[in-house]
Design a protein around this motif. Sequence first.
Motif, mmCIF file in Angstrom:
data_model
loop_
_atom_site.group_PDB
_atom_site.id
_atom_site.type_symbol
_atom_site.label_atom_id
_atom_site.label_comp_id
_atom_site.label_asym_id
_atom_site.label_seq_id
_atom_site.Cartn_x
_atom_site.Cartn_y
_atom_site.Cartn_z
ATOM 1 N N SER A 86 0.800 -1.232 0.000
ATOM 2 C CA SER A 86 0.000 0.000 0.000
ATOM 3 C C SER A 86 0.830 1.278 0.000
ATOM 4 O O SER A 86 0.276 2.371 -0.061
ATOM 5 N N THR A 87 2.153 1.159 0.058
ATOM 6 C CA THR A 87 3.002 2.344 -0.073
ATOM 7 C C THR A 87 3.885 2.267 -1.313
ATOM 8 O O THR A 87 4.718 3.143 -1.534
ATOM 9 N N ASN A 88 3.712 1.238 -2.105
ATOM 10 C CA ASN A 88 4.539 1.053 -3.303
ATOM 11 C C ASN A 88 3.990 1.918 -4.438
ATOM 12 O O ASN A 88 2.904 1.642 -4.957
ATOM 13 N N PRO A 89 4.709 2.952 -4.846
ATOM 14 C CA PRO A 89 4.177 3.855 -5.870
ATOM 15 C C PRO A 89 3.948 3.177 -7.206
ATOM 16 O O PRO A 89 3.110 3.626 -7.994
ATOM 17 N N GLU A 90 4.670 2.098 -7.482
ATOM 18 C CA GLU A 90 4.451 1.376 -8.731
ATOM 19 C C GLU A 90 3.049 0.771 -8.762
ATOM 20 O O GLU A 90 2.451 0.638 -9.827
ATOM 21 N N CYS A 91 2.533 0.404 -7.601
ATOM 22 C CA CYS A 91 1.200 -0.192 -7.510
ATOM 23 C C CYS A 91 0.117 0.863 -7.317
ATOM 24 O O CYS A 91 -0.991 0.749 -7.850
ATOM 25 N N LEU A 92 0.422 1.893 -6.543
ATOM 26 C CA LEU A 92 -0.573 2.911 -6.210
ATOM 27 C C LEU A 92 -1.113 3.627 -7.443
ATOM 28 O O LEU A 92 -2.272 4.058 -7.464
ATOM 29 N N ALA A 93 -0.305 3.763 -8.470
ATOM 30 C CA ALA A 93 -0.738 4.465 -9.672
ATOM 31 C C ALA A 93 -2.016 3.870 -10.240
ATOM 32 O O ALA A 93 -2.868 4.599 -10.771
ATOM 33 N N CYS A 94 -2.192 2.555 -10.124
ATOM 34 C CA CYS A 94 -3.366 1.896 -10.702
ATOM 35 C C CYS A 94 -4.369 1.411 -9.661
ATOM 36 O O CYS A 94 -5.423 0.888 -10.022
ATOM 37 N N HIS A 95 -4.068 1.572 -8.399
ATOM 38 C CA HIS A 95 -4.991 1.121 -7.355
ATOM 39 C C HIS A 95 -5.600 2.303 -6.602
ATOM 40 O O HIS A 95 -6.222 2.113 -5.561
ATOM 41 N N THR A 96 -5.426 3.494 -7.126
ATOM 42 C CA THR A 96 -5.983 4.702 -6.527
ATOM 43 C C THR A 96 -6.531 5.592 -7.642
ATOM 44 O O THR A 96 -6.530 5.220 -8.810
ATOM 45 N N THR A 97 -6.972 6.774 -7.276
ATOM 46 C CA THR A 97 -7.567 7.701 -8.238
ATOM 47 C C THR A 97 -6.756 8.989 -8.301
ATOM 48 O O THR A 97 -6.438 9.572 -7.263
ATOM 49 N N GLY A 98 -6.393 9.410 -9.508
ATOM 50 C CA GLY A 98 -5.682 10.675 -9.687
ATOM 51 C C GLY A 98 -4.247 10.647 -9.228
ATOM 52 O O GLY A 98 -3.671 11.687 -8.954
ATOM 53 N N GLN A 99 -3.626 9.460 -9.156
ATOM 54 C CA GLN A 99 -2.271 9.359 -8.627
ATOM 55 C C GLN A 99 -1.264 8.908 -9.683
ATOM 56 O O GLN A 99 -0.218 8.356 -9.360
ATOM 57 N N ARG A 100 -1.571 9.139 -10.958
ATOM 58 C CA ARG A 100 -0.662 8.712 -12.019
ATOM 59 C C ARG A 100 0.697 9.397 -11.922
ATOM 60 O O ARG A 100 1.708 8.853 -12.323
ATOM 61 N N GLU A 101 0.710 10.621 -11.393
ATOM 62 C CA GLU A 101 1.969 11.361 -11.294
ATOM 63 C C GLU A 101 2.571 11.293 -9.890
ATOM 64 O O GLU A 101 3.366 12.139 -9.513
ATOM 65 N N LEU A 102 2.188 10.310 -9.131
ATOM 66 C CA LEU A 102 2.712 10.161 -7.771
ATOM 67 C C LEU A 102 4.228 9.977 -7.804
ATOM 68 O O LEU A 102 4.749 9.243 -8.631
ATOM 69 N N PRO A 103 4.971 10.656 -6.935
ATOM 70 C CA PRO A 103 6.423 10.473 -6.887
ATOM 71 C C PRO A 103 6.783 9.003 -6.704
ATOM 72 O O PRO A 103 6.122 8.273 -5.963
ATOM 73 N N ARG A 104 7.830 8.545 -7.397
ATOM 74 C CA ARG A 104 8.180 7.127 -7.388
ATOM 75 C C ARG A 104 9.068 6.732 -6.219
ATOM 76 O O ARG A 104 9.690 5.672 -6.226
ATOM 77 N N ASP A 105 9.153 7.573 -5.206
ATOM 78 C CA ASP A 105 10.044 7.269 -4.088
ATOM 79 C C ASP A 105 9.302 6.918 -2.805
ATOM 80 O O ASP A 105 9.902 6.740 -1.759
ATOM 81 N N GLY A 106 7.983 6.825 -2.865
ATOM 82 C CA GLY A 106 7.210 6.455 -1.686
ATOM 83 C C GLY A 106 7.083 7.543 -0.647
ATOM 84 O O GLY A 106 6.752 7.281 0.505
#
Length: 382
Positions: free
Chosen positions: A302-322
Motif C-alpha cells: 500500500s506504499t509502493n508507488p508502482e502499484c498505487l498508480a493503478c490502485h488509486t484515483t488521480g495518482q498517475r503522477e505520484l512520486p516514485r520514491d514512496g
Amino acid sequence: MVLDGGGSISRKGFERVMVDNASLRGMVQTGCDATTIGVVDLNMGASYFLERIAEAGLTVVSANVHDEATGDLLVEPYVIVERAGIKFGITGVLNPDLKIRTERNIESHGVTVSDPVEALRMYVPEISKQVDFVVVLSHSGLTRSKDLASEIEDIDIMVVGNHNSHSAQPYEVGTTLMIQPGYRGQSMCDYRLSFDADGTYKSYSGRAVVLDNKVPADAAMALMLKEHKLAIEAASKRRAAREAEERRLKHEARNAAAAGSYKEGCIGVNESCKRCHQDEYDQWQTTAHASAFETLEKSLQSTNPECLACHTTGQRELPRDGSVEVPGNLRGVQCEACHGIGSEHARDGSYGGISVATCVACHDSSNSPDFNFPQYLAKVTH
C-alpha cells in the motif's frame, strides 16, 4: 549450481537500499553461486553496487568491467565452483554498447567496459586449464551472446542475460550450450548434465520453468519476503508522515495540493458522484475496483508507488520514491479514474466515455496479461 545473467539491482528509487538488500539476500538464500554485472546494477554508480553485494555476500564476476579511476577489474574475473566432483569455471561479460543510465544526482557510473571478445580470449583459456566446463554469464542480449559463442572457442555453457524472453528449451551455437532464462525473474532454467560411470560427459536435458502461481512457494523465502514487505510498509509510512509534516510547515496555505500530488480537479467518488449517480455507485461498490487499495494493503504494497498508480484515483503522477501517502478519499479505482476528473463533468453526453485505451493504461501486458476488453468491461459496467 545456481547462476544468474546479471541485473540484480533495482532501477527504482522506492526505498532503494532496503529493496536492493532484500533482492540480493534472496539470491544468496536461493543458493546463487555467481552472477555478473548488469547494466541496471550501475544505476547508482559502482560504489553503491559494490557496497550492496558486499553486504549481501553475493559472488559477482566480470571479465570486462573496470574501475574508471584505477583501470582494475571492478570484481573478480571468474570463480571456480565444484559440484559432484565436476569443476565449473564461471566468468561474465557486459555488452559495452548498452547505455548505462545513472540517477540524476550521480555524476558518473564509475566504470569503463572493455571489448568482451578480447576479455574472453584472455580469460577463457586460463579458466579452461583449471576446470571441466567453462560457463559465461553474458549480459549482452541474445544477438551479441550468440556472436560471442561463435567467436570464442571453449565456451561450454552460456547464460544469456539482458534479453526479455526465455527459451523453453536449451539450444546450441557451435559447441556452446545456450541457456536463455528471460528477465525480471519471471522464469528460470532447470538443466541437468549427464555423465557416464567413468565421469565422461554424455548429454544435457532440461527446460525453462515459468515462475507463476503454479510453482509452490518456498517457506523460508516466503517468510523473508513478508518480513521485507512489512519493513518497507513501515519505513514508507514513517517517511510519508515526516515529509507531509514538513510540507505542512513550509506550505500551510497550499497543504491540500502538496500533501498528495494529484490533480486538484479530482474530488473522489464519496464527495460528489454518488449524489446524482447512486445506482452506479452501489454497483461500483461490488466491483474489484472499489477494493483495489485494500488489495494492496493485504499484500503489503500500500506504499509502493508502482502499484498505487493503478490502485488509486488521480495518482498517475505520484512520486516514485514512496514519499507521499495517498489521501483516504482517493484510494481505490473510483469514478474519476476511468471517467475523467469531476471538474470536467459535462451534461451533453461527452463526459466519461470508456474505450480500450481507458483500461490498458493499467491493464497492460505486464499487469494484466489475460486482459480482454469486452470481458473486463462487463465486470464493471453500470
